[in-house]
Enzyme design. Structure first.
Site, PDB file in Angstrom:
ATOM      1  CE1 TYR A   1      -1.576   8.611   0.004  1.00  0.00           C
ATOM      2  CE2 TYR A   1       0.508   8.889   1.158  1.00  0.00           C
ATOM      3  CZ  TYR A   1      -0.765   9.344   0.852  1.00  0.00           C
ATOM      4  OH  TYR A   1      -1.209  10.526   1.381  1.00  0.00           O
TER       5      TYR A   1
ATOM      6  CD1 TRP B   1      -3.364   0.711   0.836  1.00  0.00           C
ATOM      7  CD2 TRP B   1      -1.988   2.435   1.192  1.00  0.00           C
ATOM      8  NE1 TRP B   1      -4.111   1.877   0.774  1.00  0.00           N
ATOM      9  CE2 TRP B   1      -3.288   2.950   0.985  1.00  0.00           C
ATOM     10  CE3 TRP B   1      -0.958   3.340   1.430  1.00  0.00           C
ATOM     11  CZ2 TRP B   1      -3.586   4.302   1.022  1.00  0.00           C
ATOM     12  CZ3 TRP B   1      -1.245   4.711   1.459  1.00  0.00           C
ATOM     13  CH2 TRP B   1      -2.550   5.166   1.263  1.00  0.00           C
TER      14      TRP B   1
ATOM     15  CG  ASP C   1      -7.328   2.860   0.695  1.00  0.00           C
ATOM     16  OD1 ASP C   1      -6.509   3.306   1.506  1.00  0.00           O
ATOM     17  OD2 ASP C   1      -8.473   3.329   0.540  1.00  0.00           O
TER      18      ASP C   1
END
Length: 513
Positions: free
Chosen positions: A443, A439, A459
């Site tokens: 990001y 994740w 997410d």
């Protein structure tokens, strides 16, 4: 994603046809259609000038014009910028965008100065392609080689500074990235057949300046959702480093050891206004590049929105926020630190930890503009965190150790947060960093590397946003499969889904912990 796959996207096919269609380009110029501003340029053979589609000059005869996909291609062909429509004031949009991520990554590196001290071979190596392949891609999509693109950017920035500021010519040369004043003078004399100073308009009212700094206009393709952008930044602002108001964003910034301040506000027309106070003029291109990256000024919301709206689940969201952008990051290390700080906690809690970290390890800034705004520090550099007991600030010891290990890693290799050959290799490299999982890697790729197809499919907020009418959420694998149709703009799809999520905001709701 491979280069061949990139060029097969529907948007890419349409835009490539538009680029090659002389009649369509001709009509865009004849009607002065602003939708094509920044996407195509017209070279006039009888004058040696190239123009924007919105140029107020009389439309030349068809036999006297040729069209180019970029300003760099026009200058490479021997045309000089028009003094009336000012190509440097057009939004930085290429009709090729979305068709070659390799070119996008290369341009990001060039904008960050990759060709100021390096060569095309090294640039290609950083992107994982051969030098000949990179030149071919630039010719195919931009109509000019990498060195010509870099030179055109310098020329257009210099021309903008000449006409929009009161900087002396020697300072313009340094601020626009020219290695020497002599080279700057020779380039402008050769290109415009006149000294650079002769391009400055006599009416000083048309030039903008700020006490101790300069102000530049940064255009974008409308619409632009300023409220959404400023709301995103406000929720994460660190007092003392950033100050956010309804119509003004200010923050401290450090580049190559120098510290300064940037102040961004909505400008006249389709542009933002950036007031820059920085002690090193040579850092100005890098500062402008960061502002453009953070505020996502190169996005084409119409192109992106049309593509995403083909999915009914996104169509209403795009219609509600047609100017939504994907906010970028000021610094890759800062973003990674703050992303790890925020794992499994709310944005408010994450900001609280960032405030403590900055108070403990940030460096003071001595600048009049910063003092007037109540800005006192810059975010800690990697060196400042190496060897520190960060967990003492109030977090799990494993997380504090991960932050210190990350700082040590980045201090040893400052190029970690630069574009890679492709999204997959970037995610792999980022995931190998201390404290960074899938994740967080996605990001960072989305906000720092500006990968338009980055997509953190695990997410929780994205899964919640895509729940069916009965409230059943898709699995991460199901969401990833659904998002295939959103390529190559999955990052913007994520932004629309996040914007519509009414649950309490979290910086990260991943499984990295």
């Amino acid at each position: 994603m491979s280069e061949n796959r990139e060029t097969r996207t529907g948007a890419g096919r349409i835009l490539n046809r538009m680029d090659m269609d002389f009649g369509a380009c001709r009509r865009a110029f004849a009607t002065r259609d602003p939708r094509f501003d920044g996407k195509i340029f017209c070279g006039v053979k009888t004058t040696g000038i190239y123009c924007r589609p919105i140029c107020p000059a009389r439309t030349p005869k068809a036999e006297n014009v040729t069209f180019f996909p970029t300003a760099a291609a026009a200058q490479e062909a021997g045309f000089r910028p028009c003094l009336r429509c000012r190509p440097e004031a057009s939004p930085d949009l290429g009709a090729w965008r979305g068709t070659s991520n390799t070119v996008s990554r290369a341009l990001a590196l060039i904008e960050a100065g990759a060709l100021d001290a390096g060569d095309v071979d090294r640039l290609a190596a950083r992107l994982g392609v051969g030098e000949r392949q990179l030149r071919r891609l630039f010719r195919q999509h931009l109509g000019a080689p990498p060195v010509a693109v870099a030179q055109t950017r310098r020329v257009l920035l210099a021309k903008q500074l000449i006409q929009e500021t009161l900087l002396p010519m020697g300072e313009v040369a340094l601020a626009s990235g020219f290695g020497s004043v002599r080279r700057f003078n020779e380039t402008f004399q050769q290109l415009f057949a006149r000294p650079a100073g002769a391009l400055r308009r006599s009416r000083q009212a048309e030039a903008s300046s700020a006490a101790g700094g300069i102000t530049v206009r940064l255009p974008y393709r409308p619409p632009y959702d300023w409220d959404a952008m400023i709301g995103f930044l406000a929720a994460r602002a660190i007092p003392g480093v950033e100050r956010v108001e309804a119509y003004r964003y200010a923050r401290t910034l450090a580049i190559d050891g120098a510290r300064g301040v940037v102040i961004v506000t909505p400008g006249k027309g389709d542009a933002l206004s950036a007031e820059i106070h920085f002690p090193k003029l040579a850092a100005l291109p890098a500062v402008i590049a960061r502002i453009r990256r953070v505020f996502d000024l190169t996005a084409d919301p119409g192109l992106i929105g049309d593509h995403l709206s083909q999915d009914p689940a996104l169509a209403s969201r795009v219609a509600a926020r047609p100017g939504l952008r994907a906010p970028g990051a000021w610094d890759g290390f800062e973003l990674a630190i703050r992303a790890i700080l925020g794992q499994q906690i709310t944005v408010v809690a994450a900001r609280g930890l960032a405030v403590k970290l900055t108070a403990a390890y940030g460096e003071a800034i001595d600048d009049p503009a910063a003092a007037r705004l109540g800005l006192t520090q810059v975010f800690p550099t990697p060196d400042r965190l190496v060897g520190q007991d960060i967990a003492a600030l109030g977090m799990p010891r494993t997380r504090g150790a991960a932050l210190e290990a990350l700082a040590r890693t980045v201090a040893a290799d400052p190029t970690i947060f630069t574009p890679r050959a492709d999204l997959e290799s970037a995610i792999k490299a980022l995931s190998a960093l201390p404290g960074v999982g899938e994740w967080t890697a996605q990001y960072i790729a989305l906000r720092e590397l500006r990968e338009p197809d980055a997509f953190p499919h695990a997410d929780i907020a994205l899964l919640r946003a895509m729940a069916d009418p009965d409230g059943v959420r898709p699995t991460p694998a199901q969401l990833l499969a659904r998002a295939e149709a959103w390529r190559p703009w999955r990052a913007y799809a994520a932004q629309h889904l996040w914007a519509g999520d009414a649950a309490p905001a979290r910086l990260e709701e991943d499984q990295d912990q």
